[in-house]
Design an enzyme around this catalytic site. Sequence first.
Site, PDB file in Angstrom:
ATOM      1  N   CYS A 130       4.445  47.687  49.287  1.00 26.88           N
ATOM      2  CA  CYS A 130       4.852  48.575  48.181  1.00 26.88           C
ATOM      3  C   CYS A 130       4.445  50.034  48.390  1.00 26.88           C
ATOM      4  O   CYS A 130       5.229  50.944  48.097  1.00 26.88           O
ATOM      5  CB  CYS A 130       4.303  48.045  46.858  1.00 26.88           C
ATOM      6  SG  CYS A 130       2.635  47.407  46.962  1.00 26.88           S
ATOM      7  N   ARG A 180       2.661  23.427  41.107  1.00 31.83           N
ATOM      8  CA  ARG A 180       2.195  23.575  39.720  1.00 31.83           C
ATOM      9  C   ARG A 180       3.330  23.815  38.737  1.00 31.83           C
ATOM     10  O   ARG A 180       3.234  23.474  37.565  1.00 31.83           O
ATOM     11  CB  ARG A 180       1.270  24.807  39.606  1.00 31.83           C
ATOM     12  CG  ARG A 180      -0.052  24.719  40.265  1.00 31.83           C
ATOM     13  CD  ARG A 180      -0.837  26.029  40.060  1.00 31.83           C
ATOM     14  NE  ARG A 180      -0.290  27.160  40.825  1.00 31.83           N
ATOM     15  CZ  ARG A 180      -0.561  27.405  42.101  1.00 31.83           C
ATOM     16  NH1 ARG A 180      -1.378  26.608  42.749  1.00 31.83           N
ATOM     17  NH2 ARG A 180      -0.041  28.436  42.735  1.00 31.83           N
ATOM     18  N   HIS A 197       2.260  52.630  41.388  1.00 36.41           N
ATOM     19  CA  HIS A 197       1.348  53.208  42.387  1.00 36.41           C
ATOM     20  C   HIS A 197       1.570  54.726  42.475  1.00 36.41           C
ATOM     21  O   HIS A 197       2.712  55.195  42.454  1.00 36.41           O
ATOM     22  CB  HIS A 197       1.639  52.639  43.782  1.00 36.41           C
ATOM     23  CG  HIS A 197       1.241  51.213  43.980  1.00 36.41           C
ATOM     24  ND1 HIS A 197       0.528  50.475  43.065  1.00 36.41           N
ATOM     25  CD2 HIS A 197       1.459  50.377  45.042  1.00 36.41           C
ATOM     26  CE1 HIS A 197       0.326  49.255  43.552  1.00 36.41           C
ATOM     27  NE2 HIS A 197       0.875  49.163  44.739  1.00 36.41           N
TER      28      HIS A 197
HETATM   29  N1  NAP Z   1       2.967  42.838  43.417  1.00 35.99           N
HETATM   30  C1  NAP Z   1       3.475  43.808  44.190  1.00 35.99           C
HETATM   31  O1  NAP Z   1       3.453  45.024  43.876  1.00 35.99           O
HETATM   32  C2  NAP Z   1       4.071  43.436  45.496  1.00 35.99           C
HETATM   33  C3  NAP Z   1       4.708  44.409  46.233  1.00 35.99           C
HETATM   34  C4  NAP Z   1       5.246  44.074  47.452  1.00 35.99           C
HETATM   35  C5  NAP Z   1       5.139  42.788  47.900  1.00 35.99           C
HETATM   36  N2  NAP Z   1       4.519  41.845  47.166  1.00 35.99           N
HETATM   37  C6  NAP Z   1       4.428  40.484  47.694  1.00 35.99           C
HETATM   38  O2  NAP Z   1       5.184  39.593  46.879  1.00 35.99           O
HETATM   39  C7  NAP Z   1       4.521  38.323  46.833  1.00 35.99           C
HETATM   40  C8  NAP Z   1       4.289  37.895  45.401  1.00 35.99           C
HETATM   41  O3  NAP Z   1       3.614  38.890  44.654  1.00 35.99           O
HETATM   42  P1  NAP Z   1       3.483  38.749  43.056  1.00 35.99           P
HETATM   43  O4  NAP Z   1       2.780  39.977  42.607  1.00 35.99           O
HETATM   44  O5  NAP Z   1       4.787  38.374  42.462  1.00 35.99           O
HETATM   45  O6  NAP Z   1       2.478  37.481  42.954  1.00 35.99           O
HETATM   46  P2  NAP Z   1       2.259  36.463  41.737  1.00 35.99           P
HETATM   47  O7  NAP Z   1       2.678  37.065  40.445  1.00 35.99           O
HETATM   48  O8  NAP Z   1       0.879  35.958  41.889  1.00 35.99           O
HETATM   49  O9  NAP Z   1       3.317  35.262  42.049  1.00 35.99           O
HETATM   50  C9  NAP Z   1       3.198  34.418  43.157  1.00 35.99           C
HETATM   51  C10 NAP Z   1       4.394  33.480  43.214  1.00 35.99           C
HETATM   52  O10 NAP Z   1       4.299  32.674  44.390  1.00 35.99           O
HETATM   53  C11 NAP Z   1       4.388  31.299  44.024  1.00 35.99           C
HETATM   54  N3  NAP Z   1       3.620  30.476  44.956  1.00 35.99           N
HETATM   55  C12 NAP Z   1       2.303  30.519  45.221  1.00 35.99           C
HETATM   56  N4  NAP Z   1       1.976  29.581  46.146  1.00 35.99           N
HETATM   57  C13 NAP Z   1       3.123  28.926  46.456  1.00 35.99           C
HETATM   58  C14 NAP Z   1       3.441  27.855  47.337  1.00 35.99           C
HETATM   59  N5  NAP Z   1       2.506  27.255  48.086  1.00 35.99           N
HETATM   60  N6  NAP Z   1       4.731  27.456  47.408  1.00 35.99           N
HETATM   61  C15 NAP Z   1       5.693  28.047  46.647  1.00 35.99           C
HETATM   62  N7  NAP Z   1       5.450  29.072  45.806  1.00 35.99           N
HETATM   63  C16 NAP Z   1       4.185  29.506  45.722  1.00 35.99           C
HETATM   64  C17 NAP Z   1       3.809  31.251  42.630  1.00 35.99           C
HETATM   65  O11 NAP Z   1       4.190  30.060  41.982  1.00 35.99           O
HETATM   66  P3  NAP Z   1       3.285  29.417  40.766  1.00 35.99           P
HETATM   67  O12 NAP Z   1       3.623  30.224  39.532  1.00 35.99           O
HETATM   68  O13 NAP Z   1       3.774  28.025  40.707  1.00 35.99           O
HETATM   69  O14 NAP Z   1       1.859  29.540  41.167  1.00 35.99           O
HETATM   70  C18 NAP Z   1       4.464  32.499  42.050  1.00 35.99           C
HETATM   71  O15 NAP Z   1       5.814  32.237  41.731  1.00 35.99           O
HETATM   72  C19 NAP Z   1       3.263  38.484  47.691  1.00 35.99           C
HETATM   73  O16 NAP Z   1       3.584  38.065  49.000  1.00 35.99           O
HETATM   74  C20 NAP Z   1       3.011  39.957  47.670  1.00 35.99           C
HETATM   75  O17 NAP Z   1       2.296  40.380  48.815  1.00 35.99           O
HETATM   76  C21 NAP Z   1       3.987  42.130  45.954  1.00 35.99           C
END
Ligand code: NAP
Length: 347
Positions: A128, A42, A243
Amino acid sequence: MSNNGYRVAVVGATGQVGTLMLALLRERGFPAREIVPFASERSIGRELDGGLTVQGLSEESIQGFDLALFSAGGSTSGEWAPRFADAGAVVIDNSSRWRMHDDVPLVVSEVNPDALAGHHGIVANPNCSTMQLVVAIAPLHEEAGIERLVISTYQAVSGTGKRAVDELLDQSHALLHERDIAAPDVYAHQIAFNALPHAGSFPDGDDHTDEERKLINETRRILADPSIRVSATCVRVPVVNGHSEAVNVQTRRELTPERARELLDGAPGVTVLDDPAAALYPLAIDASGQDDVFVGRIRRDPGHERALDMWVVADNLRKGAALNAVQLAELLDERGLIAPRRAPTVA
Ligand SMILES: NC(=O)c1ccc[n+]([C@@H]2O[C@H](COP(=O)([O-])OP(=O)(O)OC[C@H]3O[C@@H](n4cnc5c(N)ncnc54)[C@H](OP(=O)(O)O)[C@@H]3O)[C@@H](O)[C@H]2O)c1
């Protein structure tokens, strides 16, 4: 590293964690000669702040990297992290995909940095809620040996992703304007003005959520002590970012609140804010945007002679994800560990 720096991939670069990792690599002066952002199909061609253009993942586009920071969900990490590692990069992964794999160290920079030396091309960043917990309890564990933990989390919606933040804000806006809200999409129930005892999902009929299981299993793994008993209830609250955790820490040896405060005051990555009579204690809105883990309300548990209660707060996107990933990249660099290794076998 060639003398002008590493070539670094950021996978999930358009997301909350990815955006912050890009900013932190720049702010902290990580020695990168080139940073290439990747995201889903996307976003291919999208120009990010700083002028970088988003690439798509393909066998050709992933070649020639020294380091790859992943925050694009478990299935993307499952498929692409080993490919990056096979192509010569060291991967630091934010998803849960590799965290419990024997060949993948699960590392918090202040707690178990020496585990990095055993990497096979992939290093995992913990969940986290686990991250902020272990930064706050590791100094207590070292001093008095933790026997049991009882944790209740109050987790922000940013921990679920961008769509969850939008859902909270849209619902809040509608309710404040006395309009009906749309059917919940990200969460099972309305999150605005509510508290959901359901952070994560209930896989395979388990009576604990996967988030609760991560907190239990990852804490034991990082502290390298499977004998620690952990009880966890993970709650989603209508906080945008940051958190909070109420933590009951039962130790094997005597530990006074005064000694715990002293240990935490000098601990790396921790700030103690503990003067309740002056209404001074950690708050999610203050921790948001900060690097440290904040601890307060340190007090004796009146229900157990060897237990303390405390309140632990951190920015889940920062120390809980992006900052720790960049700190691990810095440690890998300092220790000469950014070099190709054979990727772990996919389990
Ligand atoms: N949020 C937290 O507090 C937190 C803490 C620890 C770990 N994490 C982990 O970090 C990751 C991301 O979290 P987030 O909060 O940043 O999520 P997010 O804001 O929803 O971002 C997701 C990212 O992944 C990309 N993506 C999705 N599907 C993909 C694919 N098939 N191939 C390549 N890229 C893809 C998205 O790209 P598009 O923009 O193109 O869709 C976007 O850049 C997750 O695994 C989550 O479990 C998050």
